[in-house]
Design a protein around this motif. Structure first.
Motif, PDB file in Angstrom:
ATOM      1  N   PRO A  44       0.804  -1.220   0.000  1.00  0.00           N
ATOM      2  CA  PRO A  44       0.000   0.000   0.000  1.00  0.00           C
ATOM      3  C   PRO A  44       0.837   1.271   0.000  1.00  0.00           C
ATOM      4  N   SER A  80      -6.262   4.650  -1.984  1.00  0.00           N
ATOM      5  CA  SER A  80      -6.496   4.799  -0.552  1.00  0.00           C
ATOM      6  C   SER A  80      -7.980   4.924  -0.240  1.00  0.00           C
ATOM      7  N   VAL A  83      -9.405   1.512  -0.309  1.00  0.00           N
ATOM      8  CA  VAL A  83      -9.055   0.764   0.899  1.00  0.00           C
ATOM      9  C   VAL A  83     -10.034   1.094   2.021  1.00  0.00           C
ATOM     10  N   TYR A 110      -3.370  -7.285  -7.522  1.00  0.00           N
ATOM     11  CA  TYR A 110      -2.479  -6.139  -7.313  1.00  0.00           C
ATOM     12  C   TYR A 110      -1.408  -6.082  -8.394  1.00  0.00           C
ATOM     13  N   GLU A 137      -5.605  -3.781  -2.503  1.00  0.00           N
ATOM     14  CA  GLU A 137      -4.905  -3.311  -1.305  1.00  0.00           C
ATOM     15  C   GLU A 137      -5.741  -3.508  -0.056  1.00  0.00           C
TER      16      GLU A 137
END
Length: 411
Positions: A44, A80, A83, A110, A137
């Protein structure tokens, strides 16, 4: 350790899992498992920092696109966001279908989505690939966090320490590598995702389904420990907001104080990030103390560092404050990880760590508007930092009283 959910730690209450359990393998292959999970936790970081230096090149290439102003920054930020949105779902899938298949599948996704921009030239498709990368992630960070607790038990503190050290070092190296590759092409930094291939291969070799307790058919089914998960999520999001005040704003303060070029500011930040490594080592030495004591000390260091940044008249003082803040940051993240793993039973640790990941990444998004609001009300960034530093010091006094001495982070 006193646990919020009454069923936690009660073998008779453990529900039957929906997938077969492997034989116990917490000791055999510990180094291979640990290195694989550390590598997974670095991914990440790779998704974000390696592209920072490429943003100007991305704008130069996609500038004529009518929505470049919106979509180009999303190339960096949307993983992000995904996530934060999908981590609980990833945790549920891991608990329902198994840690290994979900984790290995996410690692494969990924690799594919990380390397996709090397061959794509459509901005919409690149953003879509980055969203899928963020979903991968979500599973990787959630399941790897859960597996550290599953595999290592009371030895988890050793591995969360190495997670902190490794991500700090990797972040610095990846920024440098991303800058060098961005000088070659806007696609260059995406080649860094080839490093995920050996991580995927390690997962295939070392990651096994952790052993789970069999349920008593006559006993009650274990409900999800919402009380424990809510406490973990609430503490984590507050901590995350306060932690990110420095990383997201110190470069601006250094520049305002005359630190020099962007390259020099980056070097200063790299040096101050050594404090994070020292903080992780300090956590390892103090891991047996209560979570209240650990969070309290980390909060005092973070708050003191932000206050020094806000009050320093020169960039040299700002750098000292940043190093102090990073010392606290190196303690707080391993402490939260180990504590959350200890509170949650293995059958539901995936969902619980998904909530932890959502809370932590949500703090990343909430922090900038809060600091901006403070700057608008108080007349500048440094007064806002002064406010947040003082608030952090005050809140650091709460955990030692909120959590008793029996609440050990490594229990």
């Amino acid at each position: 350790m006193s646990r919020p959910a009454a069923a936690i730690g009660n073998p008779a209450a453990m529900a039957t899992t929906a997938f077969p359990a492997a034989q116990p393998d917490a000791i055999r292959g510990e180094t291979g498992k640990g290195l694989t999970l550390i590598f997974a936790q670095v991914l990440p970081v790779m998704a974000i920092v390696s592209l920072f230096p490429a943003i100007p090149r991305l704008f130069a290439h996609f500038g004529p696109h009518p929505h470049a102003g919106l979509l180009v920054p999303m190339i960096v930020t949307i993983p992000s966001l995904c996530v934060a949105i999908f981590a609980p779902l990833a945790g549920w899938a891991a608990d329902r279908f198994g840690r290994r298949p979900t984790f290995v599948g996410a690692m494969g996704l990924y690799v594919l989505t990380g390397l996709a921009p090397l061959v794509l030239d459509n901005l919409y498709l690149i953003v879509l690939s980055r969203a899928l990368l963020g979903m991968a992630e979500a599973a990787i960070i959630t399941i790897s966090s859960a597996l550290i607790g599953d595999y290592f038990g009371e030895r988890r503190y050793r591995w969360v320490t190495w997670v902190g050290v490794s991500t700090s070092i990797a972040g610095t190296l990846l920024i440098a590598a991303g800058g060098a590759l961005a000088d070659l092409s806007w696609r260059g930094p995406f080649a860094i995702y080839a490093l995920a291939i050996p991580a995927f291969l390690l997962a295939l070799v070392f990651i096994e389904e952790p052993a789970r307790q069999s349920a008593d058919p006559a006993g009650p089914r274990l409900g999800f420990p919402w009380k424990a998960a809510s406490i973990i999520g609430a503490i984590t999001i507050v901590t995350s907001v306060l932690y990110y005040v420095e990383p997201l704003h110190v470069a601006t303060v250094l520049t305002d104080k005359g630190a020099g070029s962007a390259t020099r500011v980056g070097l200063i930040q790299s040096v101050t990030s050594l404090g994070y490594i020292l903080g992780a080592i300090l956590y390892r030495r103090m891991h047996a103390r209560s979570i209240g004591q650990l969070l309290g000390l980390a909060g005092l260091l973070i708050g003191a560092g932000v206050l020094v940044i806000a009050l320093s008249p020169t960039w040299h003082g700002v750098a000292v404050g940043a190093a102090i803040q990073q010392l606290g940051g190196g303690m707080v993240i391993p402490s939260l990880l180990a504590w959350g793993q200890a509170l949650l039973p293995i059958e539901q640790r995936g969902r619980g760590m998904g909530i932890w990941a959502t809370a932590f990444f949500a703090g990343l998004f909430v922090c900038p508007p809060l600091v901006s609001a403070g700057a608008s009300m108080l007349g500048g960034l440094q007064p806002s930092l002064l406010l947040f530093g003082a608030l952090t010091l005050v809140l650091a006094l709460v955990p030692p009283f909120l959590f008793g001495r029996a609440s050990r982070a490594a229990a």
